[in-house]
Motif scaffolding. Structure first.
Motif, PDB file in Angstrom:
ATOM      1  N   GLN A 199       2.992  40.569  41.187  1.00 41.87           N
ATOM      2  CA  GLN A 199       2.495  41.515  40.438  1.00 41.87           C
ATOM      3  C   GLN A 199       1.883  41.226  39.661  1.00 41.87           C
ATOM      4  N   GLY A 200       1.297  40.295  38.871  1.00 41.69           N
ATOM      5  CA  GLY A 200       0.899  39.935  37.931  1.00 41.69           C
ATOM      6  C   GLY A 200      -1.006  39.085  38.497  1.00 41.69           C
ATOM      7  N   VAL A 201       0.103  38.610  39.396  1.00 37.63           N
ATOM      8  CA  VAL A 201      -0.902  38.045  40.459  1.00 37.63           C
ATOM      9  C   VAL A 201      -1.940  39.298  40.593  1.00 37.63           C
ATOM     10  N   GLN A 202      -1.389  39.832  41.509  1.00 36.82           N
ATOM     11  CA  GLN A 202      -2.230  41.270  42.072  1.00 36.82           C
ATOM     12  C   GLN A 202      -2.874  41.837  40.686  1.00 36.82           C
ATOM     13  N   VAL A 203      -2.542  41.624  39.879  1.00 39.64           N
ATOM     14  CA  VAL A 203      -3.111  43.315  39.248  1.00 39.64           C
ATOM     15  C   VAL A 203      -4.564  42.520  38.569  1.00 39.64           C
ATOM     16  N   MET A 244      19.092  36.275  38.634  1.00 41.53           N
ATOM     17  CA  MET A 244      17.988  36.663  37.937  1.00 41.53           C
ATOM     18  C   MET A 244      16.747  35.806  38.524  1.00 41.53           C
ATOM     19  N   ALA A 245      16.889  34.719  39.240  1.00 41.27           N
ATOM     20  CA  ALA A 245      15.316  33.653  39.591  1.00 41.27           C
ATOM     21  C   ALA A 245      14.648  34.510  40.479  1.00 41.27           C
ATOM     22  N   THR A 246      15.339  35.354  41.299  1.00 37.24           N
ATOM     23  CA  THR A 246      14.487  36.578  42.342  1.00 37.24           C
ATOM     24  C   THR A 246      14.218  37.446  42.033  1.00 37.24           C
ATOM     25  N   ASP A 247      14.305  37.929  40.537  1.00 34.72           N
ATOM     26  CA  ASP A 247      13.442  39.079  39.869  1.00 34.72           C
ATOM     27  C   ASP A 247      12.157  38.217  39.665  1.00 34.72           C
ATOM     28  N   GLN A 248      12.127  36.951  39.013  1.00 38.37           N
ATOM     29  CA  GLN A 248      11.080  36.348  38.317  1.00 38.37           C
ATOM     30  C   GLN A 248       9.688  36.254  39.378  1.00 38.37           C
ATOM     31  N   PRO A 249      10.447  35.483  40.580  1.00 42.58           N
ATOM     32  CA  PRO A 249       7.942  36.021  41.507  1.00 42.58           C
ATOM     33  C   PRO A 249       8.130  36.637  42.331  1.00 42.58           C
ATOM     34  N   VAL A 250       8.593  38.359  42.172  1.00 48.14           N
ATOM     35  CA  VAL A 250       8.346  39.294  42.187  1.00 48.14           C
ATOM     36  C   VAL A 250       7.647  39.950  40.762  1.00 48.14           C
ATOM     37  N   ALA A 251       7.434  39.761  39.943  1.00 45.98           N
ATOM     38  CA  ALA A 251       6.546  39.789  38.580  1.00 45.98           C
ATOM     39  C   ALA A 251       5.690  38.649  38.606  1.00 45.98           C
ATOM     40  N   ASP A 252       6.188  37.529  39.230  1.00 44.43           N
ATOM     41  CA  ASP A 252       4.594  36.590  39.660  1.00 44.43           C
ATOM     42  C   ASP A 252       3.854  37.411  39.926  1.00 44.43           C
ATOM     43  N   VAL A 285      -6.441  46.883  33.295  1.00 44.55           N
ATOM     44  CA  VAL A 285      -7.119  46.691  32.136  1.00 44.55           C
ATOM     45  C   VAL A 285      -6.498  47.789  31.451  1.00 44.55           C
ATOM     46  N   ARG A 286      -5.355  48.839  32.380  1.00 48.47           N
ATOM     47  CA  ARG A 286      -4.560  50.092  31.741  1.00 48.47           C
ATOM     48  C   ARG A 286      -2.825  49.138  31.085  1.00 48.47           C
ATOM     49  N   THR A 287      -3.049  48.726  31.656  1.00 45.91           N
ATOM     50  CA  THR A 287      -1.488  47.213  31.675  1.00 45.91           C
ATOM     51  C   THR A 287      -1.368  46.736  30.213  1.00 45.91           C
ATOM     52  N   THR A 288      -2.907  46.381  29.770  1.00 51.64           N
ATOM     53  CA  THR A 288      -3.200  45.561  29.148  1.00 51.64           C
ATOM     54  C   THR A 288      -2.351  46.061  26.707  1.00 51.64           C
TER      55      THR A 288
END
Length: 163
Positions: A11-15, A1-9, A160-163
């Protein structure tokens, strides 16, 4: 589960980066619209008396025209410049302050205000040869600013779409 978090982070930074960079491009295009309007206005008073890229009308300079006609043309140029400048200010403000905050209404309003102005103004330039103009200097700056604006719109869309 810890490996999933960096990918999500990531993606958030990229967005966030896309939103920020897209808003910046949109705002820069708005500044370019303002600049074009200022040049348009300045040429009315200290240039040829005609628009950017237009030096004569059927071989006549503004000094050759009836003074009332020349004043009327000047009046229209000032009004047009004012609306180009005010649209540029609106696009810049909406993009810099609204799009960066991921406000969908600001993103959409910036797009609509730019598209309405361009959609109404640009087709007239290609409908007849009533006067000659150097399309590169007359329309080139607006086309370039529009390309930058569209790049910003596309880049910021995902955030903007993901808001």
């Amino acid at each position: 589960m810890a490996t999933d978090q960096p990918v999500a982070d990531e993606q958030g930074v990229q967005v966030e980066s896309q939103v920020r960079n897209g808003a910046l491009l949109m705002a820069l295009a708005g500044v370019a619209f303002v600049g074009y309007g200022v040049v348009f206005l300045a040429l009315n008073f200290v240039g040829t008396g005609f628009e950017l890229g237009v030096s004569t009308l059927a071989g006549m300079t503004s000094a050759d025209l009836d003074p009332r006609v020349a004043y009327y043309i000047s009046h229209l140029h000032v009004a047009t410049a004012a609306f180009i400048i005010s649209t540029g200010i609106a696009v810049t403000g909406l993009s810099w302050y609204g799009v960066r905050q991921r406000l969908t209404w600001a993103w959409a309003t910036a797009i609509v205000s730019a598209v309405v102005g361009l959609a109404l103004a640009l087709p007239m330039h290609w409908t007849a040869d009533a006067f000659s103009h150097d399309w590169v200097t007359h329309l080139g700056p607006i086309y370039l600013a529009t390309i930058v604006f569209i790049a910003g719109v596309v880049l910021s869309y995902r955030g903007v779409r993901t808001t």
